[in-house]
Enzyme design. Sequence first.
Site, short mmCIF file in Angstrom:
data_model
loop_
_atom_site.label_atom_id
_atom_site.label_comp_id
_atom_site.label_asym_id
_atom_site.label_seq_id
_atom_site.Cartn_x
_atom_site.Cartn_y
_atom_site.Cartn_z
N LEU A 53 5.98 33.76 32.58
CA LEU A 53 5.96 32.63 31.67
C LEU A 53 4.88 31.68 32.20
CD1 LEU A 53 7.71 32.16 29.16
CD2 LEU A 53 9.20 30.70 30.53
N ASP A 54 3.91 31.35 31.38
CA ASP A 54 2.81 30.50 31.82
C ASP A 54 3.33 29.19 32.39
OD1 ASP A 54 1.01 32.37 30.93
OD2 ASP A 54 0.70 31.40 28.99
#
EC number: 5.4.99.26
Length: 244
Positions: A53-54
């Site tokens: 997840l960025d």
Amino acid sequence: MLEIVYQDEYLVAVNKPAGMLVHRSWLDKHETEFVMQTLRDQIGQHVFPLHRLDRPTSGVLVFALSSQIASEVMPMFANHEMEKTYHAIVRGWIEEANVLDYPLKEELDKIADKFAKQDKEAQSAVTAYRPLAKVELPIATGKFATTRYCLMEMQPKTGRKHQLRRHMAHLRHPIVGDTTHGDGVHNRLFREHFSAQRLMLHASELRFMHPYTQQPLVIRAGLDEVWQGLLSEFGWQESLLINA
């Protein structure tokens, strides 16, 4: 303290805060807080990330509770045998649901990918999206007397780097707060008028077949205060019923 949204003897999932790195990275050598280490200390055992997840994205992030479980479950995540649902606020109005099939070239990092092949072909990238609500604000931007924004639900069918951010930018409806692919004018508007300092992209839900119980599993993550404030400001509470 991280919010744990699911835990059993095999898996644990948290609601990752926006701005927090999943693990130590060259991206920020001075950062001292990471989801992996914080969660490990919180539950008293090692955890193993199953997907990414960025950093600026919030929402559902799942870990395995042993390396063996991780090796057995990771192929399921790598092969996209799950349904991910994201919500975002984008510039402009999108009038109808659609599926965007637009290949993306791999984004390479200057340091981490210094020796990687630079001219790879674009890879298949597919995103389903639908508008949930719209707002028109009496705030001038450029030659326009008002500004329009849209609340979007998106489901990536592939897992390319920054796929949702790049696909929305391709449609000329960039996600608010995206400093790489977005629009600085609108990012600044949200900072100045609504104190929204973050990327308005949230991983709301993850659905998949539990690899050990073989039962359908739905993991949801609620919205933070910034999101809640904007939903209230824009009258969107009924459009996005996710528990905080």
